[in-house]
Scaffold this motif. Structure first.
Motif, mmCIF file in Angstrom:
data_model
loop_
_atom_site.group_PDB
_atom_site.id
_atom_site.type_symbol
_atom_site.label_atom_id
_atom_site.label_comp_id
_atom_site.label_asym_id
_atom_site.label_seq_id
_atom_site.Cartn_x
_atom_site.Cartn_y
_atom_site.Cartn_z
ATOM 1 N N LEU A 73 -1.024 -58.222 13.598
ATOM 2 C CA LEU A 73 -0.623 -57.052 14.358
ATOM 3 C C LEU A 73 0.606 -56.484 13.657
ATOM 4 C CD1 LEU A 73 -1.052 -55.434 16.940
ATOM 5 C CD2 LEU A 73 0.202 -57.176 18.181
ATOM 6 N N SER A 74 0.466 -55.289 13.061
ATOM 7 C CA SER A 74 1.541 -54.786 12.214
ATOM 8 C C SER A 74 1.941 -53.364 12.576
ATOM 9 C CB SER A 74 1.131 -54.835 10.744
ATOM 10 O OG SER A 74 2.218 -54.462 9.935
ATOM 11 N N LEU A 75 3.244 -53.170 12.730
ATOM 12 C CA LEU A 75 3.777 -51.842 12.995
ATOM 13 C C LEU A 75 4.017 -51.059 11.709
ATOM 14 C CD1 LEU A 75 6.070 -52.833 15.929
ATOM 15 C CD2 LEU A 75 4.484 -50.901 15.982
ATOM 16 N N GLU A 76 3.739 -51.670 10.571
ATOM 17 C CA GLU A 76 3.975 -51.025 9.272
ATOM 18 C C GLU A 76 2.825 -51.409 8.343
ATOM 19 O OE1 GLU A 76 5.294 -49.103 6.072
ATOM 20 O OE2 GLU A 76 4.767 -51.213 5.902
ATOM 21 N N PRO A 77 2.088 -50.441 7.773
ATOM 22 C CA PRO A 77 0.877 -50.762 7.018
ATOM 23 C C PRO A 77 1.086 -51.626 5.768
ATOM 24 C CG PRO A 77 1.362 -48.396 6.900
ATOM 25 C CD PRO A 77 2.302 -48.991 7.893
ATOM 26 N N MET A 78 2.149 -51.390 5.011
ATOM 27 C CA MET A 78 2.367 -52.224 3.823
ATOM 28 C C MET A 78 2.716 -53.655 4.230
ATOM 29 S SD MET A 78 4.893 -51.757 0.548
ATOM 30 C CE MET A 78 6.362 -52.284 1.404
ATOM 31 N N GLU A 79 3.464 -53.798 5.328
ATOM 32 C CA GLU A 79 3.787 -55.141 5.820
ATOM 33 C C GLU A 79 2.515 -55.872 6.249
ATOM 34 O OE1 GLU A 79 6.662 -56.835 5.675
ATOM 35 O OE2 GLU A 79 7.505 -55.126 4.623
ATOM 36 N N ALA A 80 1.538 -55.128 6.760
ATOM 37 C CA ALA A 80 0.257 -55.745 7.132
ATOM 38 C C ALA A 80 -0.396 -56.395 5.908
ATOM 39 C CB ALA A 80 -0.680 -54.701 7.729
ATOM 40 N N LEU A 81 -0.359 -55.685 4.787
ATOM 41 C CA LEU A 81 -0.993 -56.210 3.571
ATOM 42 C C LEU A 81 -0.302 -57.479 3.079
ATOM 43 C CD1 LEU A 81 -1.689 -52.987 1.461
ATOM 44 C CD2 LEU A 81 -3.211 -54.196 3.032
ATOM 45 N N ARG A 82 0.988 -57.579 3.292
ATOM 46 C CA ARG A 82 1.750 -58.738 2.834
ATOM 47 C C ARG A 82 1.183 -60.050 3.413
ATOM 48 N NH1 ARG A 82 7.318 -58.758 1.316
ATOM 49 N NH2 ARG A 82 7.564 -56.713 2.248
ATOM 50 N N TYR A 83 0.608 -59.978 4.610
ATOM 51 C CA TYR A 83 0.168 -61.196 5.300
ATOM 52 C C TYR A 83 -1.344 -61.397 5.294
ATOM 53 C CZ TYR A 83 5.010 -61.154 6.402
ATOM 54 O OH TYR A 83 6.372 -61.136 6.254
ATOM 55 N N LEU A 84 -2.068 -60.579 4.532
ATOM 56 C CA LEU A 84 -3.521 -60.733 4.455
ATOM 57 C C LEU A 84 -3.983 -62.134 4.040
ATOM 58 C CD1 LEU A 84 -5.000 -57.392 3.098
ATOM 59 C CD2 LEU A 84 -4.949 -58.272 5.437
ATOM 60 N N PRO A 85 -3.260 -62.849 3.161
ATOM 61 C CA PRO A 85 -3.718 -64.206 2.814
ATOM 62 C C PRO A 85 -3.794 -65.149 4.030
ATOM 63 C CG PRO A 85 -2.124 -63.444 1.197
ATOM 64 C CD PRO A 85 -2.128 -62.438 2.312
ATOM 65 N N TYR A 86 -3.111 -64.804 5.112
ATOM 66 C CA TYR A 86 -3.130 -65.646 6.307
ATOM 67 C C TYR A 86 -4.307 -65.332 7.236
ATOM 68 C CZ TYR A 86 1.482 -67.248 5.031
ATOM 69 O OH TYR A 86 2.533 -67.818 4.366
ATOM 70 N N LEU A 87 -4.958 -64.201 7.042
ATOM 71 C CA LEU A 87 -6.025 -63.772 7.947
ATOM 72 C C LEU A 87 -7.302 -64.561 7.699
ATOM 73 C CD1 LEU A 87 -6.533 -61.634 10.185
ATOM 74 C CD2 LEU A 87 -7.448 -60.148 8.377
ATOM 75 N N SER A 88 -7.921 -65.041 8.775
ATOM 76 C CA SER A 88 -9.189 -65.757 8.642
ATOM 77 C C SER A 88 -10.301 -64.764 8.300
ATOM 78 C CB SER A 88 -9.535 -66.506 9.932
ATOM 79 O OG SER A 88 -9.972 -65.598 10.925
ATOM 80 N N LYS A 89 -11.421 -65.277 7.846
ATOM 81 C CA LYS A 89 -12.537 -64.406 7.459
ATOM 82 C C LYS A 89 -13.044 -63.578 8.642
ATOM 83 C CE LYS A 89 -14.433 -66.930 3.470
ATOM 84 N NZ LYS A 89 -13.152 -67.275 2.976
ATOM 85 N N LYS A 90 -12.947 -64.114 9.848
ATOM 86 C CA LYS A 90 -13.393 -63.398 11.042
ATOM 87 C C LYS A 90 -12.240 -62.715 11.775
ATOM 88 C CE LYS A 90 -17.307 -66.428 11.903
ATOM 89 N NZ LYS A 90 -17.928 -67.383 12.813
#
Length: 196
Positions: A73-90
């Motif tokens: 859950l990100s209030l800033e789009p570039m910050e969202a990308l920073r944490y993509l390695p943590y996101l599960s496949k689903k």
């Protein structure tokens, strides 16, 4: 049931208020909750990130492992990308479309959002514009939280109750505008999901 959430943004956007409302909703549903300390610079404009783990069973660690977050859950789009390695496949990514440009070499926004759109499960919305329509730019964080409620395994009403609890000392007007923002975000996410 478990939901591992990464909250991200920059200082001053209201990440801690989102965490507080989710935490209140979880506790009132008799769920276990662990939250990691906010990482990064919490002053206005500095990167902020927090781990929030909710479960119907005791939670041992407050940190989310790589590839296991159910929601970013990100209030800033570039910050969202920073944490993509943590996101599960689903997992789902719910992000603001509006950048908080706090560095001179901020990447091209179209490229940032194109990366988000590559994900199978994402919701992009302009929470800043929606908050202004509601009448206060300060409720953008609750618009974003509302858009994430379909992906958090807690009844929606508990989030409204959480807002009432967290903002109680600020008065009815503040409670009501934050609840309105939450509802707007939820409606936008549901509309996006229905056309997917």
């Amino acid at each position: 049931m478990k939901t591992d959430i990464i909250l991200s943004g920059v200082g001053g956007q209201g990440i801690l208020s989102i965490a507080a409302v989710i935490g209140s909703a979880a506790i009132h549903n008799n769920l276990y909750l662990k939250q990691a300390e906010v990482h990064g610079m919490s002053q206005r404009g500095g990167a902020v990130q927090s781990n929030l783990r909710i479960s119907d069973k005791p939670v041992a660690s407050d940190l989310i492992a790589l590839g296991s977050a159910d929601l970013i859950l990100s209030l800033e789009p570039m910050e969202a990308l920073r944490y993509l390695p943590y996101l599960s496949k689903k997992g789902w990514l719910v992000t603001n479309a509006t950048p908080f440009i706090n560095i001179p070499n901020y990447p091209d926004l179209d490229q940032v959002l194109a990366e988000v759109r590559k994900l199978p499960n994402h919701v992009i919305l302009d929470v800043d514009a929606e908050a202004k329509k509601i009448g206060s730019s300060r409720v953008a964080n609750m618009v974003l939280l509302g858009a994430a409620t379909p992906f958090i395994h807690i009844p929606y009403e508990a989030f409204e109750a959480g807002i009432s609890e967290i903002f109680a000392r600020k008065g009815e007007d503040i409670i009501n505008i934050n609840i309105k923002a939450l509802r707007v975000g939820k409606t936008i996410a549901e509309e996006k999901l229905s056309v997917k």
